[in-house]
Design a protein around this motif. Structure first.
Motif, short mmCIF file in Angstrom:
data_model
loop_
_atom_site.label_atom_id
_atom_site.label_comp_id
_atom_site.label_asym_id
_atom_site.label_seq_id
_atom_site.Cartn_x
_atom_site.Cartn_y
_atom_site.Cartn_z
N ILE A 118 0.86 -1.20 0.00
CA ILE A 118 0.00 0.00 0.00
C ILE A 118 0.89 1.24 0.00
O ILE A 118 1.73 1.40 0.89
N GLY A 119 0.70 2.08 -1.02
CA GLY A 119 1.42 3.35 -1.04
C GLY A 119 0.48 4.43 -0.50
O GLY A 119 0.20 4.49 0.70
N CYS A 120 -0.06 5.26 -1.39
CA CYS A 120 -1.02 6.28 -0.95
C CYS A 120 -2.36 5.64 -0.57
O CYS A 120 -3.16 6.23 0.15
N GLY A 121 -2.62 4.45 -1.09
CA GLY A 121 -3.83 3.73 -0.72
C GLY A 121 -5.02 3.94 -1.64
O GLY A 121 -6.05 3.28 -1.49
N TYR A 122 -4.89 4.87 -2.60
CA TYR A 122 -6.06 5.19 -3.43
C TYR A 122 -6.53 3.97 -4.24
O TYR A 122 -7.71 3.72 -4.37
N CYS A 123 -5.57 3.20 -4.76
CA CYS A 123 -5.93 2.06 -5.60
C CYS A 123 -6.26 0.81 -4.80
O CYS A 123 -6.78 -0.16 -5.36
N CYS A 153 -1.60 0.97 -10.32
CA CYS A 153 -1.13 1.65 -9.11
C CYS A 153 -0.10 2.68 -9.52
O CYS A 153 0.95 2.34 -10.06
N ARG A 154 -0.44 3.93 -9.28
CA ARG A 154 0.48 5.00 -9.68
C ARG A 154 1.64 5.15 -8.70
O ARG A 154 2.59 5.88 -8.96
N CYS A 155 1.56 4.47 -7.56
CA CYS A 155 2.67 4.52 -6.60
C CYS A 155 3.67 3.39 -6.86
O CYS A 155 4.65 3.26 -6.12
N CYS A 157 3.22 -0.04 -6.76
CA CYS A 157 3.17 -1.17 -5.81
C CYS A 157 2.89 -2.52 -6.48
O CYS A 157 2.69 -3.51 -5.77
S1 FES Z 1 -0.93 2.94 -3.60
FE1 FES Z 1 -1.06 4.91 -4.53
S2 FES Z 1 -2.02 4.55 -6.43
FE2 FES Z 1 -1.62 2.59 -5.62
#
Ligand code: FES
Length: 178
Positions: A118-123, A153-155, A157
């Motif tokens: 999990i990065g920012c969590g949006y996806c 996932c733009r972060c 992951c």
């Molecule tokens: S965790 Fe940020 S877009 Fe996937």
């Protein structure tokens, strides 16, 4: 000479009464709901704006990237792409519905935490829902099975998401044996 203008005839009496909407009954996360609003409302706005279940995210008007996925009768479905009138009698599961009745995380949710996927969590809610659908079809998914998921996932992951899905698969198999 000033002209007298008759007041325009009121049209009110000509307006046909609006039919009372029958209501659309469906289950969301095991609870019964009856929607009497606009039948063309996308499910995503019903979840987020009416029920305040905001785990499911907006990922574009065509559901690009899978952030808006929910399960409808067990199948991953774009919540922006399905309107309420298509959901009569259906069972919808959102990311909020993955937790057990005791409030415990689903093995898939735990695996995402354990693999730091999990990065920012949006996806993340969309990944969890798509992974649930996949694990219902494939108990032991391969990399190429996972790569068929529509999620982005733009972060960055994706690699850790793969590991998380495999970890969850192993944990669920173990749980099934216990
Ligand atoms: S965790 Fe940020 S877009 Fe996937």
């Amino acid at each position: 000479m000033a002209q007298n203008h008759a007041a325009p005839a009121t049209k009110g009496a000509d307006i046909p009464p609006v039919a009372v909407r029958a209501g659309i009954e469906l289950q969301i996360n095991g609870e019964n709901y009856r929607h009497t609003g606009d039948p063309q409302m996308p499910l995503l706005w019903y979840l987020r704006d009416v029920l305040r279940l905001d785990g499911t995210k907006y990922g574009g008007e065509h559901g690009e990237g899978g952030a808006d996925l929910v399960l409808v009768d067990g199948k991953a479905t774009s919540a922006i792409g399905v309107t309420m009138d298509k959901l009569s009698g259906k069972q919808v599961t959102t990311v909020e519905g993955l937790v057990t009745v005791k409030g415990e995380l689903h093995p898939l949710q735990q695996a995402f935490i354990d693999e730091d996927a999990i990065g920012c969590g949006y996806c993340t809610p969309g990944w969890l829902i798509a992974s649930m659908d996949l694990l219902n079809r494939r108990k032991d998914p391969s990399d190429s099975d996972i790569d068929t998921l529509p999620n982005l996932c733009r972060c960055g992951c994706q690699t850790r998401v793969r590991s998380a899905i495999k970890r969850a698969a192993a944990s669920m198999k173990q749980g099934a044996k216990a």
